[in-house]
Design a protein around this motif. Structure first.
Motif, mmCIF file in Angstrom:
data_model
loop_
_atom_site.group_PDB
_atom_site.id
_atom_site.type_symbol
_atom_site.label_atom_id
_atom_site.label_comp_id
_atom_site.label_asym_id
_atom_site.label_seq_id
_atom_site.Cartn_x
_atom_site.Cartn_y
_atom_site.Cartn_z
ATOM 1 N N TRP A 19 68.930 20.146 43.976
ATOM 2 C CA TRP A 19 68.375 21.361 43.390
ATOM 3 C C TRP A 19 67.691 22.199 44.446
ATOM 4 C CZ3 TRP A 19 69.388 22.883 38.581
ATOM 5 C CH2 TRP A 19 69.848 21.922 37.676
ATOM 6 N N ARG A 20 67.783 23.517 44.280
ATOM 7 C CA ARG A 20 67.032 24.440 45.132
ATOM 8 C C ARG A 20 66.773 25.728 44.374
ATOM 9 N NH1 ARG A 20 67.821 25.352 50.349
ATOM 10 N NH2 ARG A 20 69.068 23.583 50.839
ATOM 11 N N LEU A 21 65.777 26.462 44.844
ATOM 12 C CA LEU A 21 65.460 27.756 44.232
ATOM 13 C C LEU A 21 66.592 28.735 44.519
ATOM 14 C CD1 LEU A 21 61.707 28.127 45.263
ATOM 15 C CD2 LEU A 21 62.642 27.197 43.140
ATOM 16 N N ARG A 22 66.876 29.593 43.569
ATOM 17 C CA ARG A 22 67.900 30.624 43.757
ATOM 18 C C ARG A 22 67.401 31.668 44.734
ATOM 19 N NH1 ARG A 22 73.057 29.793 41.638
ATOM 20 N NH2 ARG A 22 72.834 28.699 39.685
ATOM 21 N N ARG A 23 68.334 32.384 45.314
ATOM 22 C CA ARG A 23 67.997 33.464 46.242
ATOM 23 C C ARG A 23 67.098 34.475 45.519
ATOM 24 N NH1 ARG A 23 70.450 33.958 50.741
ATOM 25 N NH2 ARG A 23 72.322 32.891 50.043
ATOM 26 N N GLY A 24 66.015 34.878 46.181
ATOM 27 C CA GLY A 24 65.085 35.835 45.592
ATOM 28 C C GLY A 24 63.968 35.211 44.771
ATOM 29 N N VAL A 25 63.958 33.889 44.667
ATOM 30 C CA VAL A 25 62.943 33.164 43.893
ATOM 31 C C VAL A 25 62.079 32.384 44.875
ATOM 32 C CG1 VAL A 25 62.555 31.400 42.121
ATOM 33 C CG2 VAL A 25 64.503 32.960 41.922
ATOM 34 N N ARG A 26 60.760 32.434 44.654
ATOM 35 C CA ARG A 26 59.886 31.658 45.545
ATOM 36 C C ARG A 26 58.632 31.200 44.819
ATOM 37 N NH1 ARG A 26 55.633 34.607 48.172
ATOM 38 N NH2 ARG A 26 55.707 36.783 47.581
ATOM 39 N N LEU A 27 58.080 30.125 45.315
ATOM 40 C CA LEU A 27 56.808 29.615 44.812
ATOM 41 C C LEU A 27 55.674 30.403 45.449
ATOM 42 C CD1 LEU A 27 57.334 25.766 44.982
ATOM 43 C CD2 LEU A 27 56.951 27.110 42.938
ATOM 44 N N ALA A 28 54.642 30.661 44.678
ATOM 45 C CA ALA A 28 53.465 31.364 45.184
ATOM 46 C C ALA A 28 52.251 30.877 44.404
ATOM 47 C CB ALA A 28 53.634 32.871 45.040
ATOM 48 N N GLN A 29 51.099 31.350 44.802
ATOM 49 C CA GLN A 29 49.847 31.033 44.116
ATOM 50 C C GLN A 29 49.264 32.333 43.599
ATOM 51 O OE1 GLN A 29 48.755 27.895 43.753
ATOM 52 N NE2 GLN A 29 46.837 28.342 42.758
ATOM 53 N N ASP A 30 48.998 32.414 42.299
ATOM 54 C CA ASP A 30 48.371 33.588 41.714
ATOM 55 C C ASP A 30 46.882 33.515 42.026
ATOM 56 O OD1 ASP A 30 46.839 35.129 39.714
ATOM 57 O OD2 ASP A 30 48.819 35.565 38.881
ATOM 58 N N ALA A 31 46.412 34.431 42.866
ATOM 59 C CA ALA A 31 45.018 34.410 43.308
ATOM 60 C C ALA A 31 44.048 34.693 42.172
ATOM 61 C CB ALA A 31 44.819 35.418 44.435
ATOM 62 N N VAL A 32 44.439 35.524 41.218
ATOM 63 C CA VAL A 32 43.552 35.878 40.113
ATOM 64 C C VAL A 32 43.384 34.701 39.153
ATOM 65 C CG1 VAL A 32 43.252 37.412 38.131
ATOM 66 C CG2 VAL A 32 44.099 38.332 40.294
ATOM 67 N N ARG A 33 44.497 34.111 38.756
ATOM 68 C CA ARG A 33 44.456 33.004 37.797
ATOM 69 C C ARG A 33 44.240 31.650 38.455
ATOM 70 N NH1 ARG A 33 48.920 36.165 36.124
ATOM 71 N NH2 ARG A 33 48.517 37.261 34.186
ATOM 72 N N GLY A 34 44.470 31.576 39.760
ATOM 73 C CA GLY A 34 44.345 30.303 40.454
ATOM 74 C C GLY A 34 45.426 29.310 40.038
ATOM 75 N N MET A 35 46.598 29.842 39.680
ATOM 76 C CA MET A 35 47.692 28.997 39.205
ATOM 77 C C MET A 35 48.913 29.169 40.092
ATOM 78 S SD MET A 35 47.639 29.657 35.098
ATOM 79 C CE MET A 35 48.895 28.426 34.823
ATOM 80 N N PRO A 36 49.720 28.108 40.194
ATOM 81 C CA PRO A 36 50.992 28.270 40.891
ATOM 82 C C PRO A 36 51.932 29.133 40.049
ATOM 83 C CG PRO A 36 50.805 26.046 40.006
ATOM 84 C CD PRO A 36 49.510 26.742 39.730
ATOM 85 N N ASN A 48 52.455 24.923 35.705
ATOM 86 C CA ASN A 48 51.392 23.942 35.846
ATOM 87 C C ASN A 48 51.600 23.239 37.186
ATOM 88 O OD1 ASN A 48 53.278 21.798 35.493
ATOM 89 N ND2 ASN A 48 52.950 21.798 33.290
ATOM 90 N N GLU A 49 50.646 22.430 37.575
ATOM 91 C CA GLU A 49 50.705 21.782 38.893
ATOM 92 C C GLU A 49 51.909 20.861 39.033
ATOM 93 O OE1 GLU A 49 48.831 22.445 41.549
ATOM 94 O OE2 GLU A 49 47.652 23.908 40.433
ATOM 95 N N THR A 50 52.267 20.183 37.946
ATOM 96 C CA THR A 50 53.397 19.257 38.000
ATOM 97 C C THR A 50 54.704 20.007 38.207
ATOM 98 O OG1 THR A 50 52.194 17.788 36.520
ATOM 99 C CG2 THR A 50 54.512 17.326 36.845
#
Length: 109
Positions: A19-36, A48-50
Motif C-alpha cells: 500500500w502507498r498514498l496516491r499521488r497528491g495525497v500526503r500526511l500532515a498535522q493540523d496545527a489548529v486541531r492538533g490532529m493528524p 486518529n493516531e492509529t
C-alpha cells in the motif's frame, strides 16, 4: 501458443499488495486541531493516531498484514483485518492504492 513461465521474483511481487498514498495525497498535522490529517486535492481527512500510524507505513512495500505486524511493536491489539478494512475504505475514496509509483513524496508537516 505457449506461455512464458513466471519467474519466482515476479510471483512474489504479484503476491505482495504493498500500500502507498496516491499521488497528491500526503500526511500532515493540523496545527489548529492538533490532529493528524490526510491532505488530498479535494480536501482534508482528519485522522486518529492509529490511522495516521497505518498510513505512515504505506510505502509500497508492505501489505496490510505487514503494516499490522510493524504496528504491533508499538501498539497493543492491532488486528490485520482492521488495518486491511481501513486501507480498503481509503482506497475506495481514491486516497491509497497498491503498488509503486503512486505516492507524492513531498514533505509533510
Amino acid at each position: 501458443m505457449s506461455e512464458q513461465p513466471t519467474r519466482p521474483a515476479d510471483r512474489a511481487a504479484e503476491a505482495v499488495r504493498g500500500w502507498r498514498l496516491r499521488r497528491g495525497v500526503r500526511l500532515a498535522q493540523d496545527a489548529v486541531r492538533g490532529m493528524p490529517t490526510l491532505l488530498h486535492p479535494e480536501g482534508v481527512v482528519l485522522l486518529n493516531e492509529t490511522a495516521a500510524a497505518v498510513l505512515a507505513l504505506c510505502d509500497g512495500r508492505r501489505d496490510a498484514a505487514g503494516i499490522a505486524a510493524e504496528l504491533r511493536s508499538t501498539y497493543r491489539g492491532v488486528v490485520a483485518e482492521e488495518v486491511d478494512a481501513l486501507l480498503a475504505d481509503l482506497a475506495r475514496l481514491g486516497l491509497v492504492g497498491a503498488g509503486p509509483d503512486q505516492a507524492d513524496h513531498g514533505g509533510g508537516g
